[in-house]
Design a protein around this motif. Structure first.
Motif, short mmCIF file in Angstrom:
data_model
loop_
_atom_site.label_atom_id
_atom_site.label_comp_id
_atom_site.label_asym_id
_atom_site.label_seq_id
_atom_site.Cartn_x
_atom_site.Cartn_y
_atom_site.Cartn_z
N GLY A 13 41.63 39.39 31.66
CA GLY A 13 41.27 40.53 30.82
C GLY A 13 40.83 41.77 31.58
N LYS A 14 41.12 41.83 32.87
CA LYS A 14 40.64 42.95 33.70
C LYS A 14 41.02 44.32 33.13
CE LYS A 14 42.91 41.46 37.31
NZ LYS A 14 43.56 40.19 36.98
N SER A 15 42.31 44.48 32.79
CA SER A 15 42.77 45.81 32.36
C SER A 15 42.14 46.21 31.02
CB SER A 15 44.29 45.86 32.25
OG SER A 15 44.85 45.55 33.49
N THR A 32 45.08 49.54 40.11
CA THR A 32 45.81 49.55 41.39
C THR A 32 47.27 49.10 41.22
OG1 THR A 32 44.98 47.36 42.03
CG2 THR A 32 43.74 49.28 42.81
N ASP A 33 47.54 48.21 40.24
CA ASP A 33 48.94 47.81 40.00
C ASP A 33 49.77 49.02 39.55
OD1 ASP A 33 48.77 45.18 40.76
OD2 ASP A 33 48.59 44.37 38.72
N ALA A 34 49.18 49.86 38.69
CA ALA A 34 49.90 51.06 38.23
C ALA A 34 50.13 52.01 39.40
CB ALA A 34 49.10 51.75 37.12
N PHE A 56 54.92 43.69 48.67
CA PHE A 56 54.01 44.04 47.58
C PHE A 56 52.56 44.04 48.08
CE2 PHE A 56 50.95 42.49 44.42
CZ PHE A 56 51.02 43.51 43.50
N ARG A 57 52.20 43.02 48.86
CA ARG A 57 50.81 42.93 49.37
C ARG A 57 50.48 44.10 50.29
NH1 ARG A 57 48.72 40.09 45.50
NH2 ARG A 57 49.85 38.16 45.16
N ASP A 58 51.47 44.56 51.07
CA ASP A 58 51.22 45.71 51.96
C ASP A 58 50.94 46.97 51.12
OD1 ASP A 58 51.57 44.14 54.17
OD2 ASP A 58 53.65 44.75 54.53
N GLY A 78 44.93 43.93 40.90
CA GLY A 78 45.76 42.78 40.55
C GLY A 78 45.03 41.51 40.97
N GLY A 79 45.39 40.41 40.35
CA GLY A 79 44.68 39.14 40.57
C GLY A 79 44.74 38.59 41.98
N GLY A 80 45.69 39.07 42.79
CA GLY A 80 45.82 38.53 44.14
C GLY A 80 45.26 39.46 45.20
N HIS A 116 55.92 39.94 32.66
CA HIS A 116 55.90 40.91 33.77
C HIS A 116 55.23 40.40 35.04
CE1 HIS A 116 52.00 41.56 31.78
NE2 HIS A 116 51.58 42.02 32.96
N ARG A 117 54.75 39.14 35.03
CA ARG A 117 54.09 38.64 36.24
C ARG A 117 55.01 37.67 36.99
NH1 ARG A 117 50.02 38.53 32.26
NH2 ARG A 117 48.25 39.88 32.74
N PRO A 118 55.60 38.16 38.11
CA PRO A 118 56.60 37.34 38.81
C PRO A 118 56.09 35.97 39.24
CG PRO A 118 56.03 39.33 40.08
CD PRO A 118 55.41 39.49 38.74
N ALA A 135 43.79 27.68 45.26
CA ALA A 135 44.04 28.33 46.56
C ALA A 135 43.19 29.58 46.74
CB ALA A 135 45.52 28.68 46.68
N ARG A 136 42.83 30.23 45.62
CA ARG A 136 42.12 31.51 45.71
C ARG A 136 40.62 31.41 45.48
NH1 ARG A 136 46.17 35.40 42.22
NH2 ARG A 136 47.90 35.43 43.73
N LYS A 137 40.12 30.21 45.15
CA LYS A 137 38.72 30.15 44.69
C LYS A 137 37.71 30.68 45.72
CE LYS A 137 37.44 25.22 45.27
NZ LYS A 137 38.31 24.79 46.34
C1 S3P Z 1 49.21 39.17 40.89
C2 S3P Z 1 48.62 39.68 39.76
C3 S3P Z 1 49.21 40.80 39.01
C4 S3P Z 1 50.03 41.69 39.93
C5 S3P Z 1 51.07 40.87 40.65
C6 S3P Z 1 50.44 39.75 41.50
C7 S3P Z 1 48.57 38.01 41.59
O1 S3P Z 1 48.19 41.59 38.40
O2 S3P Z 1 49.22 42.34 40.85
O3 S3P Z 1 51.96 40.34 39.71
O4 S3P Z 1 48.94 37.74 42.73
O5 S3P Z 1 47.68 37.37 40.98
P1 S3P Z 1 47.31 41.08 37.12
O6 S3P Z 1 46.20 40.24 37.66
O7 S3P Z 1 46.81 42.35 36.53
O8 S3P Z 1 48.22 40.34 36.22
#
Ligand code: S3P
Length: 167
Positions: A13-15, A32-34, A56-58, A78-80, A116-118, A135-137
């Protein structure tokens, strides 16, 4: 004033919370995704597909560097984003980092109709969500504050952030 940064897994629910929170505080809303999509001129799914996740990460690290001095903003990542140490350091420079959380099942329910989330376009998205959460905790644990969003409305989460940060 220092900004408020929202992080947390996809679908927490971040956005939605960020938009409401920015309105409540009269802060600017930054996603930041936008910013990444604007910079790349294509959608995130296309960046993943054509250039791969590391490109994408860069880009993600670049835009986070760009916002690290932003004041009076609600910055949603973004979540990552937190998986790179450089990013978490820049986000902490920017402001108080609040991590939104939810269970894997709740996350799945929130994202299941979205495409939209690959990272979640896989045959077993629940297993993928669980794998990524595990993996991310340790990275999410580096946030300053945590809010379990289960059963809360967007408005309630935004209010919790206001009282938690004292803004
Ligand atoms: C990602 C989360 C996405 C977006 C991308 C990768 C991630 O953002 O940055 O698809 O690695 O968790 P949201 O968390 O806004 O969906």
């Amino acid at each position: 004033m220092k900004s408020i940064v929202l992080t947390g897994f996809m679908g927490t629910g971040k956005s939605c919370v960020g938009i409401v929170l920015a309105k409540k505080l009269s802060f600017k809303f930054i996603d930041t995704d936008a910013m990444i999509e604007k910079k790349a001129g294509v959608k995130i799914s296309e960046i993943f597909e054509k250039q791969g996740e590391s490109s994408f990460r860069d880009l993600e690290s670049e835009v986070i560097r760009d916002v690290s001095n932003a004041e009076d903003c609600v910055v949603v990542t973004g979540g990552g984003a937190i998986i790179r140490d450089e990013n978490i350091q820049n986000l902490k420079k920017c402001g108080i980092v609040v991590c939104l959380t939810a269970t894997a099942d709740e996350i799945y329910n929130r994202v299941k109709d979205e495409t939209h989330r690959p990272l979640l376009q896989v045959p077993d998205p629940v297993a993928k969500i669980k794998e990524l959460l595990e993996a991310r905790k340790d990275f999410y644990a580096k946030a300053d504050e945590f809010i379990d969003t289960s059963g809360l409305t967007v408005d309630e989460v935004a209010d919790k952030i206001v009282s938690l940060t004292g803004y």
